[in-house]
Write an enzyme that holds these catalytic residues in place. Structure first.
Site, PDB file in Angstrom:
ATOM      1  N   CYS A 112     -40.012   6.844  22.417  1.00 17.38           N
ATOM      2  CA  CYS A 112     -41.839   6.429  22.116  1.00 17.38           C
ATOM      3  C   CYS A 112     -41.953   7.520  21.163  1.00 17.38           C
ATOM      4  CB  CYS A 112     -42.508   6.236  23.133  1.00 17.38           C
ATOM      5  SG  CYS A 112     -43.125   4.563  23.417  1.00 17.38           S
ATOM      6  N   CYS A 175     -18.884   9.277  44.476  1.00 18.65           N
ATOM      7  CA  CYS A 175     -20.186   9.057  44.845  1.00 18.65           C
ATOM      8  C   CYS A 175     -20.013   8.261  46.279  1.00 18.65           C
ATOM      9  CB  CYS A 175     -21.170   8.410  43.856  1.00 18.65           C
ATOM     10  SG  CYS A 175     -21.262   8.960  42.170  1.00 18.65           S
ATOM     11  N   CYS A 220     -24.786  17.153  42.632  1.00 22.34           N
ATOM     12  CA  CYS A 220     -23.848  16.199  43.431  1.00 22.34           C
ATOM     13  C   CYS A 220     -22.258  16.715  42.790  1.00 22.34           C
ATOM     14  CB  CYS A 220     -23.977  15.019  43.406  1.00 22.34           C
ATOM     15  SG  CYS A 220     -24.806  14.501  45.059  1.00 22.34           S
TER      16      CYS A 220
END
Lengths: 259, 106
Positions: A112, A175, A220
């Site tokens: 945008c 994960c 992580c």
């Protein structure tokens, strides 16, 4: 400077060997706030105690600020955010026709800016971008995560799922090893959680500030000693697209509070 | 100017004990951390918080570098008369940030 490595990695293989695998049962996603202490839950629930509201208030000002060569504000096109942005964050990442790719909320705001405001993109983890994503996300607070049934998003979601289950880093963990198979367990004294994405950007007490889902995923990745993807990398957007389908139905909590 | 969030009940009965909350957006930089170029980031904290009710100081606190960013304080006071509750945070630089709230006592 590299982010600090948290030393929880060593305990992981022991824990994995000792515990039984519990997949997340269908239709039973659980938000990270369910694993937090009563104090942290109270902090998130009370708008006078939730520090994430500072970013929301900043975002409200940025929404009305005219930017770039076009001298347009977000509000000049979108009007009042309380109406036009309601439910938007619950549907992201979405497919962008012009680039032919999945984009997350951060990517959409920067598109945008470049397309309509003719302004420079904001840095991913900067205060302004976090304020805008928190403000837009806040408009969907309480609404269920509703990833769109757009078949064009399927490749990104498939890539995200592949990354979610792919072992990586020196600790060779995916994960899913923690957040699917062992979310009921604890690691270094802390609950593991399902790794749901419904509260981002969120205020983490450890960070002493607001951070995006990508910051969380980078932390992580550093934890399993993998080389993290760059902010805004297509891999991260793919992971976000997959995580959104996984969190389907959970209420948006933006701005969440986590330990 | 940092943002502040304060929460004071608009009305209270005379003699009622009410809970008051105050939070300020502040990095509370301890002065112990190193920046990217290896130089120490100078200390920048809010070191004093004072709450006055009318002209009386009802709560005050010294803050130290171990206090987290965006410090949140919550305390109780007894509503006596209608008046202005003033919150002020003093930074290391000497800058003072003030927020006020009105309370009506019935």
């Amino acid at each position: 400077m590299r982010p600090a490595v948290r030393c929880f990695g060593l305990a992981a293989p022991l824990l994995l060997a000792a515990s039984v695998a519990h997949g997340i049962e269908q239709g039973e996603p659980r938000s990270g706030i369910a694993f937090a202490s009563p104090e942290t839950r109270a902090m998130q629930a009370d708008d006078t105690a939730n520090p994430g509201l500072f970013w929301v208030l900043d975002g409200e000002q940025l929404w009305a600020k005219r930017e770039g060569a076009a001298q347009k504000s977000c509000g000049d096109c979108h009007g009042a955010a309380s109406a036009s942005m309601k439910g938007i964050a619950a549907r992201y990442p979405a497919f962008d026709d012009k680039t032919g790719q999945a984009v997350d909320l951060t990517g959409r705001i920067n598109l945008c800016r470049t397309r309509h405001q003719q302004a420079t993109p904001l840095p991913h983890e900067g205060k302004e971008m976090l304020a805008l994503t928190a403000f837009v996300g806040f408009q969907s607070r309480g609404l269920p995560m509703a990833p769109p049934a757009d078949p064009r998003l399927a490749p990104a979601r498939a890539q995200g799922e592949a990354l979610f289950t792919q072992r990586m880093g020196q600790l060779d963990l995916s994960c899913a090893n923690c957040h699917e198979a062992n979310w009921q367990g604890r690691l270094g004294g802390s609950p593991i959680t399902q790794g749901q994405s419904n509260a981002y950007p969120l205020y983490r007490l450890e960070w002493q500030g607001l951070g995006s889902l990508q910051r969380r995923m980078r932390a992580c990745m550093v934890g399993v000693r993998a080389e993290p993807f760059d902010y805004g990398a297509p891999e991260f957007v793919a992971l976000e697209a997959f995580l959104a389908t996984r969190a389907k139905g959970l209420p948006v909590e933006t701005p969440g509070v986590r330990p | 100017m940092p943002r502040t969030l304060i929460n004071v009940p608009k009305t209270a009965k005379a003699g009622e004990i009410v809970e008051v909350r105050a939070m300020i957006a502040h990095p509370m930089e301890t002065g112990q951390r190193m920046g990217v170029n290896g130089a120490m980031i100078p200390r920048d904290i809010v070191n004093r918080f004072v709450c006055t009710y009318g002209s009386e100081v009802v709560f005050a606190a010294d803050l130290w570098p171990a206090v987290s960013a965006n410090p949140f304080l919550s305390f109780s006071l007894r509503a006596k008369e209608a008046g202005v509750i003033t919150f002020s945070w003093t930074e290391d630089s000497g800058a003072v940030h003030v927020a006020t709230a009105d309370i009506t006592v019935t």
